[in-house]
Design an enzyme around this catalytic site. Sequence first.
Site, PDB file in Angstrom:
ATOM      1  N   GLY A 230       0.768  -1.232   0.000  1.00 44.11           N
ATOM      2  CA  GLY A 230       0.000   0.000   0.000  1.00 44.11           C
ATOM      3  C   GLY A 230       0.798   1.282   0.000  1.00 44.11           C
ATOM      4  N   ASP A 231       2.106   1.215   0.327  1.00 41.61           N
ATOM      5  CA  ASP A 231       2.943   2.423   0.299  1.00 41.61           C
ATOM      6  C   ASP A 231       4.365   2.009  -0.064  1.00 41.61           C
ATOM      7  OD1 ASP A 231       3.605   5.080   0.453  1.00 41.61           O
ATOM      8  OD2 ASP A 231       3.765   5.138   2.635  1.00 41.61           O
ATOM      9  N   LEU A 232       4.472   1.265  -1.142  1.00 43.36           N
ATOM     10  CA  LEU A 232       5.712   0.566  -1.475  1.00 43.36           C
ATOM     11  C   LEU A 232       6.641   1.433  -2.310  1.00 43.36           C
ATOM     12  CD1 LEU A 232       7.120  -2.130  -1.015  1.00 43.36           C
ATOM     13  CD2 LEU A 232       6.128  -2.940  -3.152  1.00 43.36           C
ATOM     14  N   TRP A 233       7.173   2.481  -1.695  1.00 46.14           N
ATOM     15  CA  TRP A 233       8.204   3.239  -2.380  1.00 46.14           C
ATOM     16  C   TRP A 233       9.553   2.887  -1.758  1.00 46.14           C
ATOM     17  CZ3 TRP A 233      10.523   8.281  -0.915  1.00 46.14           C
ATOM     18  CH2 TRP A 233      10.272   8.652   0.415  1.00 46.14           C
ATOM     19  N   ASN A 236      10.654   2.529   1.960  1.00 44.65           N
ATOM     20  CA  ASN A 236      10.004   1.521   2.812  1.00 44.65           C
ATOM     21  C   ASN A 236      10.533   0.121   2.540  1.00 44.65           C
ATOM     22  OD1 ASN A 236       8.494   3.394   4.164  1.00 44.65           O
ATOM     23  ND2 ASN A 236       6.658   3.115   2.923  1.00 44.65           N
TER      24      ASN A 236
END
Length: 326
Positions: A230-233, A236
């Site tokens: 969901g916030d895979l930049w 992370n």
Amino acid sequence: MGAGPRGRQSRLKLSRRERAGGCSRSDGTVEVPVEVTVEVPVELLLARLRAAGFEAESVRAAPGGVVALAGMATLRDGSRVFAKTLRSAGSDLFEIEAAGLRALRELGGVTTPEVLAVTPDLLVLEPLPPRREDDERFWEELALALAGLHAATVGERFGWHRDGWLGRLRQDNTWDDDGHAWFARRRILRWLTEPLVAAALDRADRAALERLCAALPDLLPPAPPVLTHGDLWRENILCGPTGAPALIDPAVSYSFAEADLSMLWFSPRPPAARRFFEVYAATAPLPSGWQERMPLYHLRELLSSIAHDDNARECAEAVREIVAPF
């Protein structure tokens, strides 16, 4: 992709963007993201660690935080833990983060840091080393792990059993059987009521977004819901204890697999990551045209960045570029 809202083939294209403090720029460059550092009140973090039973002697502030106050704590016995706290207690942010890490590990087999303690005002994790930035094998292993996560967690509905957080703002995870309607309502249009988004986008921009959302069944091929980070930049992604890729700071839900891919597509990556998407697609084949769909999924990140006052002007221009055909 299917016909666009103006009766012609819609071919949305956007160059890979640099994520700078949360937003992306279309200058074609790939650079290290700008870090926005929250100054950690060391005494507050130390006090909360000690109250939770950790004999912390010192804390070294972690750069880049914009939500929690974080740092690496050294304990009396010389061991270290990574800790986060909030200026004010009472949020369920850490409970939800810990549950997301557990879901990724237990349901999807992904390496995540061990949760050592979680309270309304404190999250304590095992410390992890940085990612192996220039190791091609590391990025290939990450592609295999992400493909494995998505393949192992095919669900029946889009959403999650509780709402979550994306940065400082709530993530609406209400269940829905219709993925296109869910993504439109919960991941794109949801942001239009945020004050900073309402100020950054005019009536024409919002109308174009609504038309784009109405056309999603023609733009996004049918796909099952899978558990997504969901916030895979890039920031992370770390290393686990054995050197395997490890993921942190999730905003989990059952969503489209390509939504996770879009975060990495627009995140700056080193040359060593050049085969990431090739390896993923060889393991979990992607419907044709997936590169052209990346900007559609990236709208969620752009709108969220505006709502967080994170390079809002540049992000608003990027949104207009995506919705221009609508």
